[in-house]
Each structure stands twice: as structure tokens, then as C-alpha cells.
Design a protein around this motif. Structure first.
Motif, PDB file in Angstrom:
ATOM      1  N   MET A   1       0.832  -1.195   0.000  1.00 51.41           N
ATOM      2  CA  MET A   1       0.000   0.000   0.000  1.00 51.41           C
ATOM      3  C   MET A   1       0.875   1.257   0.000  1.00 51.41           C
ATOM      4  O   MET A   1       1.879   1.314   0.711  1.00 51.41           O
ATOM      5  N   ALA A  96      -6.274   5.121   6.879  1.00 56.80           N
ATOM      6  CA  ALA A  96      -5.715   4.183   7.853  1.00 56.80           C
ATOM      7  C   ALA A  96      -6.446   2.850   7.821  1.00 56.80           C
ATOM      8  O   ALA A  96      -5.828   1.781   7.958  1.00 56.80           O
ATOM      9  N   GLU A  97      -7.751   2.899   7.623  1.00 62.12           N
ATOM     10  CA  GLU A  97      -8.543   1.668   7.567  1.00 62.12           C
ATOM     11  C   GLU A  97      -8.145   0.799   6.379  1.00 62.12           C
ATOM     12  O   GLU A  97      -8.314  -0.417   6.409  1.00 62.12           O
ATOM     13  N   HIS A  98      -7.617   1.425   5.345  1.00 63.77           N
ATOM     14  CA  HIS A  98      -7.151   0.691   4.173  1.00 63.77           C
ATOM     15  C   HIS A  98      -5.651   0.388   4.258  1.00 63.77           C
ATOM     16  O   HIS A  98      -4.991   0.148   3.253  1.00 63.77           O
ATOM     17  N   ARG A  99      -5.152   0.422   5.464  1.00 60.02           N
ATOM     18  CA  ARG A  99      -3.778   0.007   5.775  1.00 60.02           C
ATOM     19  C   ARG A  99      -2.724   0.842   5.056  1.00 60.02           C
ATOM     20  O   ARG A  99      -1.659   0.332   4.690  1.00 60.02           O
ATOM     21  N   ARG A 100      -3.015   2.121   4.875  1.00 53.89           N
ATOM     22  CA  ARG A 100      -2.009   3.035   4.320  1.00 53.89           C
ATOM     23  C   ARG A 100      -1.105   3.499   5.460  1.00 53.89           C
ATOM     24  O   ARG A 100      -1.603   4.065   6.442  1.00 53.89           O
ATOM     25  N   PRO A 101       0.207   3.296   5.377  1.00 48.25           N
ATOM     26  CA  PRO A 101       1.088   3.911   6.377  1.00 48.25           C
ATOM     27  C   PRO A 101       0.978   5.435   6.250  1.00 48.25           C
ATOM     28  O   PRO A 101       1.080   5.980   5.160  1.00 48.25           O
ATOM     29  N   THR A 127       2.361   7.043  11.770  1.00 51.08           N
ATOM     30  CA  THR A 127       3.569   6.276  12.070  1.00 51.08           C
ATOM     31  C   THR A 127       4.710   7.193  12.459  1.00 51.08           C
ATOM     32  O   THR A 127       5.526   6.859  13.328  1.00 51.08           O
ATOM     33  N   PRO A 209      -8.921   6.210  -0.963  1.00 46.40           N
ATOM     34  CA  PRO A 209      -7.852   5.298  -1.392  1.00 46.40           C
ATOM     35  C   PRO A 209      -7.730   5.213  -2.908  1.00 46.40           C
ATOM     36  O   PRO A 209      -6.618   5.096  -3.443  1.00 46.40           O
TER      37      PRO A 209
END
Length: 216
Positions: A1, A96-101, A127, A209
Motif C-alpha cells: 500500500m 488508515a482503515e485501508h492500511r495506508r502507512p 507512524t 484510497p
């Protein structure tokens, strides 16, 4: 991602009007002269850079005292409420829910970044966060964005930045990042800076996203 690195002022927080009001009053109170181009020049500067610039405008204080005086006034304003941009928290949570740092590269001093992120509950999403106080040069130099990518452990060329100002757009592009512009209606970026953006969205509600993937 794809990692996403946000600017703070003008993107997540509608702080530019507050910064302008506070700094304009400070300059007037201490013998300086606010110029027509002052606000646009200030946007993106690090704390040390804008404090030195206000001294050049005739403020009769050392830059260190200028910085501390202005930052304390800003912190006091934020203690009475942080003016988040519409859809700011939702946009950050959505990515964030789509696992984007997620990272943050801001021209605000560290003290104000921490006040804002703690007060709004946004701190948990990031992060890494960087203030341009912590690097050699403020925007439009790429230092802040490069440092944020380094702290996140990612390649700058893999990142997508979210910016609003001319200097911010130039900074992220100079770092080798794709840039999504979310122009502030009251402080629109210069045409040449906006041309550096891979995508332009009218507001954070449109930052999805899918838009990030398309920009990348």
C-alpha cells in the motif's frame, strides 16, 4: 500500500487564518510592517525561518523571542479549540482503515503539532511526524518530507503527499513524491506550484484510497 504523508496547516487544520491573524498582530505590536506578500512567503517556512523573516519586517525583538511569542499565542488559541478542516479526521481514518502507512510533514513547531494531534485524537493514526524545526530547511526544500519518509522506513518515491500551499507542493515534489493538492480557498497555491500536483481534489471528503492509487 502506498504510504501517504500529510501536511498539517491548511490541509488537516484550518490554521492559516489563525497564523496570519496572530503573526500580523505580533508584527504590528512590535514595530514591524506587514507587506502584501508576507503571508504567502511565510507559508511553509520553518520556525527559525519565519521568525528571522518577521525580524526583517522590523519587529524589534530577536528571532528566538519572536518565535516563542508567536507560538505561545498560537498554542493559547488551540487550547480553546483546534479548527479542523472539514472531513479531516474522516479522511485520515479512511486511509488508515485501508492500511495506508501515514506520516505528517509540517512546518509547525513540534509543540503545536503535538497539541493539535493530541487534542483531535489524530496522533494514533500516524507512524511518524516531522516538524521542519527538526530538519535543516523548511519548505519548499524537500527536507521535511524526506525525513518523514525516512522515519517511516519507506522510499520517498513510493509516497503520496497531501498538500495545499505553493511551498508545500514544491517541497513534496522536490522529495520525489506524487502530490495530491487540496487547495485552501482562502490561500490558493500559485499556478506553477499547482501544476506539480498529480491530482487536485476540492476537499478532504474527496481524498479516497482510489484517488491515492490513481495519483501514484
Amino acid at each position: 500500500m502506498r504510504p501517504v504523508i500529510f501536511d498539517l496547516d491548511g490541509v488537516l487544520v484550518d490554521s492559516e487564518p489563525v497564523w496570519e491573524e496572530v503573526r500580523r498582530a505580533f508584527v504590528a505590536e512590535h514595530g514591524g510592517t506587514w507587506l502584501p506578500e508576507t503571508q504567502s512567503r511565510l507559508m511553509g517556512m520553518s520556525t527559525g525561518e519565519w521568525a528571522a523573516y518577521l525580524a526583517e519586517l522590523g519587529v524589534r525583538l530577536p528571532p528566538r523571542e519572536i518565535a516563542s511569542g508567536v507560538v505561545e499565542r498560537m498554542a493559547e488559541r488551540y487550547r480553546h479549540g483546534v479548527p479542523l478542516m472539514p472531513g479531516a479526521k474522516e479522511a485520515v481514518a479512511r486511509l488508515a482503515e485501508h492500511r495506508r502507512p501515514l506520516g505528517l510533514a509540517s512546518s509547525s513547531p513540534r509543540a503545536l503539532i503535538d497539541v493539535v494531534l493530541d487534542a483531535t485524537g489524530l496522533a494514533a493514526f500516524f507512524t511518524a511526524t516531522v516538524s521542519t524545526e527538526e530538519v535543516a530547511r523548511g519548505k519548499p526544500a524537500p527536507d521535511g518530507y524526506l525525513e518523514a519518509a525516512g522515519r517511516m522506513g519507506v522510499d520517498p518515491g513510493d509516497c503520496v503527499a497531501v498538500e495545499d500551499s505553493s511551498n508545500g507542493l514544491r517541497s513534496a515534489a522536490a522529495a520525489g513524491m506524487r502530490v495530491i493538492a487540496v487547495p485552501h480557498p482562502g490561500y490558493p497555491p500559485a499556478a506553477d506550484a499547482l501544476a506539480l500536483a498529480t491530482a487536485v481534489v476540492p476537499g478532504l471528503g474527496d481524498l479516497t484510497p482510489g484517488v491515492v492509487d490513481h495519483a501514484a
